[in-house]
Design a protein around this motif. Sequence first.
Motif, short mmCIF file in Angstrom:
data_model
loop_
_atom_site.label_atom_id
_atom_site.label_comp_id
_atom_site.label_asym_id
_atom_site.label_seq_id
_atom_site.Cartn_x
_atom_site.Cartn_y
_atom_site.Cartn_z
N VAL A 124 -12.28 -7.59 3.50
CA VAL A 124 -12.01 -6.83 2.27
C VAL A 124 -13.12 -7.04 1.25
CG1 VAL A 124 -10.42 -6.57 0.32
CG2 VAL A 124 -9.51 -6.88 2.63
N THR A 151 0.82 -1.21 0.00
CA THR A 151 0.00 0.00 0.00
C THR A 151 0.86 1.26 0.00
OG1 THR A 151 -1.93 -1.01 1.03
CG2 THR A 151 -1.63 1.34 1.39
N GLN A 182 -8.05 -0.15 2.03
CA GLN A 182 -8.86 1.07 2.05
C GLN A 182 -8.00 2.31 1.81
OE1 GLN A 182 -10.68 0.37 5.92
NE2 GLN A 182 -12.70 0.11 4.97
N ALA A 235 -8.31 4.74 -1.38
CA ALA A 235 -8.62 6.15 -1.12
C ALA A 235 -7.63 7.09 -1.79
CB ALA A 235 -8.64 6.40 0.38
N ALA A 276 -16.13 -5.00 2.17
CA ALA A 276 -15.94 -3.56 1.98
C ALA A 276 -15.94 -3.16 0.51
CB ALA A 276 -14.64 -3.13 2.64
N PHE A 277 -15.52 -4.10 -0.36
CA PHE A 277 -15.43 -3.79 -1.79
C PHE A 277 -16.09 -4.91 -2.61
CE2 PHE A 277 -11.75 -1.77 0.24
CZ PHE A 277 -11.88 -0.46 -0.20
N LEU A 294 -7.53 -4.95 5.62
CA LEU A 294 -8.62 -4.08 5.19
C LEU A 294 -8.21 -2.62 5.24
CD1 LEU A 294 -11.51 -3.47 4.38
CD2 LEU A 294 -12.16 -3.61 6.79
N GLY A 295 -7.59 -2.20 6.32
CA GLY A 295 -7.16 -0.82 6.43
C GLY A 295 -6.16 -0.44 5.36
#
Length: 265
Positions: free
Chosen positions: A191, A117, A151, A155, A194-195, A147-148
Amino acid sequence: MATWRIGGDPANTGSRWNGIISQIVGYNRVLTIDECALVLGFLAWKWGLQSYIAGEWALKDPRSNPRVLNIAAFGDGFTQLSYLTNPADHWTDLLAVRLGRRVYNGGIGGQTSTEVTDRSIADIDYTDRAHIFFCGTNGPGSGHTSLGDIQAAVAALPAGTKFLILPSFNSDTERAGSAGYINKMANNAAVAAAFPNNYLDIRSMLIALSLPGQPYQDSAAITNDVLSSQLRFDNGSSIDALHPNPLCVSIYAGMIGDRIIADGW
């Protein structure tokens, strides 16, 4: 550029351009790799110099041909695949050939989802490409969650960027019911929830190929919820507990390509 001069006699003074200048273009920001190629293609075709360039625009004029959406894949060893020494065996290369697009292999073996990330967010070369995130198999960094991390990566993408998220994989030492298995499946589920429109569970799709009647029948793989040994890398002395072999890579390259085509990228 501070010492590069246009004009003057290059034979008598240093750092001066020696040649015919057709056109100069300038931008007030750093261009992406694809933008640089586009500008080069435009100038080459405009001034009849296309035979001197290579790459995406060498055979087509960008003034009359649409720009395709190239792809950047940020991930860990499942993307880098450094142990497969023939680049043609890598899923990024297979995808590029199938789609007729450039696919950047941004995989680094052993990296956590946090490290992947961080690289994606810091990148300035591929911000105008569609993105594929393939990380989490090595877990997130300390104080992070998969997940964080995902995200945060999503973002940071420019508005409207197309993206796809692939799951983390468990090894044959992380069989169903083990602590490692439970943790990774929880990460994948979070994940996916969330998506839901951007998640492709190739792990489950590959394991399903071991069911009765499927091409890689393997009752142990189904019981343990792991990749079949038929789809894992053989290093010459043993079957790797985690990493996919070229056959497996080609299969999930096809799954990714099918999804991209179905989504109309």
